[in-house]
Each structure stands twice: as structure tokens, then as C-alpha cells.
Design a protein around this motif. Structure first.
Motif, PDB file in Angstrom:
ATOM      1  N   ILE A 131      41.735 106.923 115.815  1.00 40.95           N
ATOM      2  CA  ILE A 131      43.148 107.125 115.455  1.00 40.95           C
ATOM      3  C   ILE A 131      44.046 106.382 116.451  1.00 40.95           C
ATOM      4  O   ILE A 131      45.001 105.694 116.069  1.00 40.95           O
ATOM      5  N   LEU A 132      43.724 106.521 117.730  1.00 44.67           N
ATOM      6  CA  LEU A 132      44.516 105.847 118.750  1.00 44.67           C
ATOM      7  C   LEU A 132      44.450 104.334 118.576  1.00 44.67           C
ATOM      8  O   LEU A 132      45.476 103.629 118.679  1.00 44.67           O
ATOM      9  N   ASN A 133      43.251 103.817 118.307  1.00 45.73           N
ATOM     10  CA  ASN A 133      43.107 102.369 118.108  1.00 45.73           C
ATOM     11  C   ASN A 133      43.907 101.889 116.911  1.00 45.73           C
ATOM     12  O   ASN A 133      44.534 100.833 116.939  1.00 45.73           O
ATOM     13  N   THR A 134      43.868 102.699 115.828  1.00 48.60           N
ATOM     14  CA  THR A 134      44.630 102.342 114.632  1.00 48.60           C
ATOM     15  C   THR A 134      46.125 102.342 114.914  1.00 48.60           C
ATOM     16  O   THR A 134      46.869 101.429 114.518  1.00 48.60           O
ATOM     17  N   LEU A 135      46.579 103.385 115.625  1.00 44.73           N
ATOM     18  CA  LEU A 135      47.997 103.447 115.954  1.00 44.73           C
ATOM     19  C   LEU A 135      48.412 102.308 116.869  1.00 44.73           C
ATOM     20  O   LEU A 135      49.492 101.724 116.722  1.00 44.73           O
ATOM     21  N   LEU A 136      47.543 101.978 117.839  1.00 47.17           N
ATOM     22  CA  LEU A 136      47.859 100.857 118.715  1.00 47.17           C
ATOM     23  C   LEU A 136      47.924  99.542 117.948  1.00 47.17           C
ATOM     24  O   LEU A 136      48.760  98.683 118.217  1.00 47.17           O
ATOM     25  N   SER A 137      46.997  99.383 116.978  1.00 49.76           N
ATOM     26  CA  SER A 137      47.010  98.147 116.189  1.00 49.76           C
ATOM     27  C   SER A 137      48.287  98.050 115.369  1.00 49.76           C
ATOM     28  O   SER A 137      48.890  96.974 115.258  1.00 49.76           O
ATOM     29  N   THR A 138      48.706  99.182 114.791  1.00 47.07           N
ATOM     30  CA  THR A 138      49.950  99.153 114.000  1.00 47.07           C
ATOM     31  C   THR A 138      51.151  98.911 114.898  1.00 47.07           C
ATOM     32  O   THR A 138      52.094  98.190 114.539  1.00 47.07           O
ATOM     33  N   TYR A 139      51.108  99.510 116.104  1.00 46.32           N
ATOM     34  CA  TYR A 139      52.216  99.306 117.039  1.00 46.32           C
ATOM     35  C   TYR A 139      52.274  97.842 117.485  1.00 46.32           C
ATOM     36  O   TYR A 139      53.354  97.248 117.593  1.00 46.32           O
ATOM     37  N   THR A 140      51.083  97.267 117.730  1.00 50.27           N
ATOM     38  CA  THR A 140      51.033  95.850 118.135  1.00 50.27           C
ATOM     39  C   THR A 140      51.644  94.959 117.067  1.00 50.27           C
ATOM     40  O   THR A 140      52.409  94.033 117.359  1.00 50.27           O
TER      41      THR A 140
ATOM     42  N   PHE B  25      43.918  97.930 111.463  1.00 52.12           N
ATOM     43  CA  PHE B  25      44.626  97.162 110.440  1.00 52.12           C
ATOM     44  C   PHE B  25      44.938  95.766 110.974  1.00 52.12           C
ATOM     45  O   PHE B  25      45.194  95.579 112.163  1.00 52.12           O
ATOM     46  N   ILE B  26      44.942  94.798 110.064  1.00 56.57           N
ATOM     47  CA  ILE B  26      45.478  93.454 110.331  1.00 56.57           C
ATOM     48  C   ILE B  26      46.420  93.120 109.183  1.00 56.57           C
ATOM     49  O   ILE B  26      46.056  93.286 108.016  1.00 56.57           O
ATOM     50  N   VAL B  27      47.622  92.702 109.529  1.00 58.55           N
ATOM     51  CA  VAL B  27      48.632  92.415 108.507  1.00 58.55           C
ATOM     52  C   VAL B  27      48.706  90.917 108.245  1.00 58.55           C
ATOM     53  O   VAL B  27      48.677  90.106 109.175  1.00 58.55           O
ATOM     54  N   LYS B  28      48.740  90.567 106.956  1.00 56.37           N
ATOM     55  CA  LYS B  28      48.929  89.168 106.568  1.00 56.37           C
ATOM     56  C   LYS B  28      50.390  88.770 106.786  1.00 56.37           C
ATOM     57  O   LYS B  28      51.279  89.610 106.635  1.00 56.37           O
ATOM     58  N   PRO B  29      50.690  87.507 107.069  1.00 56.50           N
ATOM     59  CA  PRO B  29      49.740  86.407 107.296  1.00 56.50           C
ATOM     60  C   PRO B  29      48.986  86.598 108.606  1.00 56.50           C
ATOM     61  O   PRO B  29      49.548  87.029 109.606  1.00 56.50           O
TER      62      PRO B  29
ATOM     63  N   VAL C 262      43.920  88.769 115.356  1.00 58.30           N
ATOM     64  CA  VAL C 262      42.584  89.042 114.817  1.00 58.30           C
ATOM     65  C   VAL C 262      41.588  89.226 115.954  1.00 58.30           C
ATOM     66  O   VAL C 262      40.778  90.173 115.971  1.00 58.30           O
ATOM     67  N   ARG C 263      41.640  88.317 116.938  1.00 58.74           N
ATOM     68  CA  ARG C 263      40.706  88.389 118.060  1.00 58.74           C
ATOM     69  C   ARG C 263      40.867  89.700 118.828  1.00 58.74           C
ATOM     70  O   ARG C 263      39.902  90.391 119.151  1.00 58.74           O
ATOM     71  N   SER C 264      42.119  90.083 119.123  1.00 52.55           N
ATOM     72  CA  SER C 264      42.347  91.302 119.906  1.00 52.55           C
ATOM     73  C   SER C 264      41.918  92.550 119.138  1.00 52.55           C
ATOM     74  O   SER C 264      41.343  93.483 119.719  1.00 52.55           O
ATOM     75  N   GLN C 265      42.142  92.579 117.831  1.00 54.04           N
ATOM     76  CA  GLN C 265      41.759  93.743 117.040  1.00 54.04           C
ATOM     77  C   GLN C 265      40.231  93.861 116.938  1.00 54.04           C
ATOM     78  O   GLN C 265      39.663  94.948 117.023  1.00 54.04           O
ATOM     79  N   LEU C 266      39.576  92.734 116.743  1.00 57.02           N
ATOM     80  CA  LEU C 266      38.115  92.755 116.680  1.00 57.02           C
ATOM     81  C   LEU C 266      37.521  93.277 117.994  1.00 57.02           C
ATOM     82  O   LEU C 266      36.615  94.131 118.003  1.00 57.02           O
ATOM     83  N   GLU C 267      38.030  92.770 119.114  1.00 58.37           N
ATOM     84  CA  GLU C 267      37.508  93.199 120.412  1.00 58.37           C
ATOM     85  C   GLU C 267      37.756  94.677 120.651  1.00 58.37           C
ATOM     86  O   GLU C 267      36.882  95.410 121.152  1.00 58.37           O
ATOM     87  N   ALA C 268      38.959  95.155 120.269  1.00 56.29           N
ATOM     88  CA  ALA C 268      39.292  96.569 120.477  1.00 56.29           C
ATOM     89  C   ALA C 268      38.410  97.469 119.623  1.00 56.29           C
ATOM     90  O   ALA C 268      37.914  98.509 120.080  1.00 56.29           O
ATOM     91  N   VAL C 269      38.207  97.092 118.361  1.00 54.45           N
ATOM     92  CA  VAL C 269      37.402  97.917 117.460  1.00 54.45           C
ATOM     93  C   VAL C 269      35.946  97.943 117.914  1.00 54.45           C
ATOM     94  O   VAL C 269      35.277  98.997 117.896  1.00 54.45           O
ATOM     95  N   LEU C 270      35.420  96.790 118.329  1.00 52.24           N
ATOM     96  CA  LEU C 270      34.030  96.744 118.787  1.00 52.24           C
ATOM     97  C   LEU C 270      33.836  97.564 120.062  1.00 52.24           C
ATOM     98  O   LEU C 270      32.806  98.229 120.241  1.00 52.24           O
ATOM     99  N   ARG C 271      34.802  97.530 120.959  1.00 50.83           N
ATOM    100  CA  ARG C 271      34.697  98.343 122.164  1.00 50.83           C
ATOM    101  C   ARG C 271      34.708  99.838 121.820  1.00 50.83           C
ATOM    102  O   ARG C 271      33.943 100.632 122.379  1.00 50.83           O
ATOM    103  N   THR C 272      35.572 100.230 120.884  1.00 49.36           N
ATOM    104  CA  THR C 272      35.649 101.635 120.481  1.00 49.36           C
ATOM    105  C   THR C 272      34.352 102.088 119.825  1.00 49.36           C
ATOM    106  O   THR C 272      33.886 103.220 120.020  1.00 49.36           O
TER     107      THR C 272
END
Length: 431
Positions: free
Chosen positions: A152-161, A103-107, A113-123
């Protein structure tokens, strides 16, 4: 390994938001393609198979959850990140149930964005075989999550971030709000002090304006009275001179008597003109705060007390707001005591604070005092024409700021002049 820039498909119905994401991602070196809705995105994916998809959740027609579900059915190897304004546990579960990778939350913030893209691509490059469907019940709804543990872990980490970032923003906002509240409190206090100061200045200005207006009225009245008196005195003078001219040959002695009377009228006219000059000074300057003790000390310089002792028992530091000519008032009181006291040995100035907040300046002597029938007459203009206009002038000077004067002594025990000062025109140190 993919060669060249990583391709990203951005699905966003808002042109402004889409261009913002394009600019942000291209700055990071990604190859960006835009789609305005879910159907358009699916058609473009058939032609350009992107490495990752960023899709808005709230869109007309096919929303982000449905688009994510379609992508995971038709092209399961492509990661999907949901971009949303909403963010609560139900959103996360709906996204996981749809197969979202993060997930990425607006605004949208570039660093996030950069960190989420890198994490998702690595996963996406790692195997995640455990995708046993998991049934989750929350808030009256049931969600079937088939994502693997890494997703699931990546999603939870993204929400936690995001939660941590939002909490940090909230704390910073609270600190800024606290700082602003302190600044506002200081500003309010300064404004309150300024208002009090302004109110005091306005009160002082109104008092001065009233004093000047009253003085102007008195000057106009006195000019009229003086002009009338001068005309009467000049008529009497011409009358005596005419009589003297008529008798100069027949009765020289009688003529000289009329001439002597005319000389007396000239002396009265001279006194009237001199008084007019003095009266013009009353109210010419604005009232000022003056230390009473210092005024009493300076007033002695205008007279010659000789063997008479002038005592000053006024406490130091006490000030009165009065016409600058108040020094002449004190000098006139001393002069009157010297002239009419006869048995006089001591003149004393003192101050008495009254229970009602007013104050009284006292000028007392040990002379013969003032007869009961003369106590008020001595302040009148008509009485002063024969004995001097000092006390009449003194009363006019004091009245500029509301100070009254009266004689309250006991005949035979000395004169006592009381100058009653309203509370607002007298102040002690610290008041």
C-alpha cells in the motif's frame, strides 16, 4: 537471487505502445516478453514465470484489473504494475483491491518506469505479513484492500511521485505559457506599431499619388491651353508681318507700326514658352516635408530686396508637406511685393494656427496693397500673361497638396497673402 536479466511480461493491446515499452525496458537491461491480451498473458506465464508484470488497464476482454486479480490468485508471488491513462483515487483503490503493487501513468517516462520497477522488486523481496483485509468506501463504492502495508505504501508513493511529476510539468507548462503570453503581447504591440506605421505610410503614399495625379492633369490641361495660346499668338504675328509687307512701299511708317506690334507678339510668345518650361516642373517631384522657416530664408536668395527688410517670424521646426517648388512661391511673393509695393519697407513671413486644426502661412507687407477688383484676378492665367505668371504658377504649386492662397490685405495698408494649409500637410515638432 535471480541470475541473468530480470524477465518482464508486458501486456499491452496496442502494438505501438508494447514496442515502446519493450525498447525502453531492454535499454535498461531487462528481458522482455509481450502479450496482446490477458488470456495470452496467463498462458505465457505458465511457460516463463516472469519476475514482474506490466499490464495496461484498458484492454478488450479481460482488463488489467481482472488480469491482476487472476495473477494474484494463481501466482501470488509475482508483482503486478498497472499501466493506465486514467488516474484518480478510484483507480488507485480498484488497483489495490485487485492486488496491484504500483501504478505507471501514460505517457510512460523511462526514469519513472525504472524507479517503479526497482521499488516494486525491492518490496517483493521483503516479508509483509500484515495483509488484513481493509474495507474502504469512496465516492459511493466500497473496496476491499487485502494488500500489505508495504505494498500500500509503495502504491501510494508511486501515485505521489506521479502527482509531483505531473505538477512539475504543469508548473513548467504554466511558466512556458506565461512566457509565450508575454512574447505574444510584445508581438501584438510590435504588430500594432507596425500597423500604425504602415497606415501612416499608406496615407502618405495616397497623398503623394493623388498629388502626382492632380499635377499630371494640370500639366495636360496647361499644355492644351498653352498650345492654343501659342497658335493664336503666331496667327496674330503672321498677320502683323503680312500687313507690314503690304505697306512697306506705300506706307513705311504704318509698316513699322505693324512690325512693332509683331515684336510685342514675339515677346508674349517668348514669355509663354518660358512659362511652359516652368510649369513642367510643377508636380514633377513628389511632395516632401520642408521646414517653413528654412524655406522662407532660402527664398530671399532668389531676389534682391535692397533696402526692404524681410522678416521671418515663422516658429522653428514647423514643417509643411508641399511640392519642392514652394521655395519659388515664397520668392515670387517677395518679388511681387518689391515690384508693386511702391511705399514698401518691410515684408514679413509668419504662421497662424487655426482653431479647426489647419494653419495659415502669412506673407504681409506695408506697401500700397492690392485693389479690391484685382484680388482674385492676379492669380488668373489670362491676367498673368500681361503682368507675369508668377502668382498663377504659385497657386498651381500649392494646390498639389491642397494648400490654397488668397490676397486679404487692406488697400493702402499693404498686401497680405494667406496660404491656408490643411491639418494633414503641416506638423509642429513632436506631432
Amino acid at each position: 537471487m535471480q541470475k541473468g536479466p530480470i524477465s518482464i511480461l508486458v501486456v499491452e493491446d496496442s502494438r505501438t505502445q508494447a514496442e515502446l515499452l519493450r525498447h525502453m525496458l531492454e535499454q535498461e537491461g531487462y528481458d522482455v516478453t509481450l502479450a496482446a491480451d490477458g488470456e495470452t498473458a496467463l498462458r505465457k506465464m505458465e511457460a516463463i514465470r516472469p519476475a514482474i508484470v506490466l499490464t495496461d488497464v484498458v484492454m478488450p476482454g479481460m482488463d488489467g484489473y481482472d488480469l491482476c486479480r487472476r495473477i494474484k490468485q494463481d501466482l501470488p508471488g509475482i508483482p503486478v504494475i498497472l499501466v493506465t491513462n486514467l488516474f484518480d483515487p478510484a483507480d488507485v483503490l480498484r488497483g489495490l483491491a485487485a492486488g496491484a503493487d504500483s501504478f505507471i501513468v501514460k505517457p510512460v517516462e523511462p526514469g519513472l518506469v525504472r524507479s517503479q520497477l526497482e521499488a516494486v522488486l525491492r518490496t517483493a523481496e521483503r516479508a509483509d505479513p500484515d495483509s488484513t483485509p481493509l474495507e474502504v468506501s469512496f465516492a459511493g463504492s466500497t473496496y476491499i484492500v487485502a494488500a500489505g502495508r508495504l505494498r500500500i505504501l509503495n502504491t501510494l508513493l508511486s501515485t505521489y511521485t506521479v502527482a509531483v511529476a505531473k505538477n512539475a510539468e504543469l508548473q513548467e507548462a504554466q511558466e512556458q505559457l506565461h512566457t509565450l503570453n508575454e512574447q505574444l503581447t510584445d508581438t501584438v504591440e510590435e504588430l500594432s506599431c507596425s500597423n500604425e506605421s504602415l497606415a501612416a505610410e499608406n496615407q502618405e503614399r495616397r497623398r503623394v499619388e493623388k498629388a502626382l495625379a492632380d499635377a499630371n492633369k494640370k500639366l495636360q490641361l496647361m499644355a492644351s491651353i498653352t498650345r492654343h495660346d501659342l497658335l493664336n499668338q503666331l496667327s496674330a504675328l503672321w498677320g502683323y508681318l503680312d500687313l507690314a509687307l503690304m505697306l512697306r512701299e506705300k506706307d513705311p511708317a504704318g509698316a513699322w507700326q505693324h512690325i512693332e506690334s509683331a515684336a510685342g507678339m514675339v515677346n508674349r510668345i517668348d514669355n509663354t514658352v518660358k512659362f511652359t518650361a516652368e510649369y513642367q516642373k510643377v508636380g514633377a517631384a513628389a511632395p516632401v516635408w520642408q521646414e517653413i522657416r528654412a524655406v522662407a530664408d532660402r527664398s530671399v536668395r532668389h531676389v534682391a530686396p535692397g533696402a526692404v527688410t524681410v522678416r521671418n517670424d515663422v516658429p522653428p521646426g514647423v514643417e509643411v508637406c508641399a511640392d519642392p517648388l514652394i521655395e519659388k512661391v515664397f520668392a515670387n511673393l517677395i518679388e511681387n511685393a518689391l515690384r508693386y509695393g511702391k511705399t514698401l519697407t518691410t515684408i514679413t513671413f509668419s504662421l497662424r494656427r487655426e482653431a479647426d486644426g489647419t494653419s495659415t502661412i502669412l506673407c504681409e507687407d506695408d506697401g500700397v496693397g492690392v485693389a479690391p477688383g484685382e484680388k482674385e484676378k492676379i492669380f488668373s492665367y489670362a491676367y498673368g500673361m500681361n503682368t507675369g505668371l508668377g502668382l498663377f504658377l504659385a497657386r498651381e504649386i500649392l494646390a498639389i497638396t491642397g494648400i490654397t492662397i488668397q490676397e486679404t490685405g487692406t488697400p493702402g495698408n499693404g498686401a497680405r497673402f494667406e496660404l491656408r494649409c490643411p491639418a494633414e500637410v503641416i506638423r509642429a515638432p513632436g506631432e
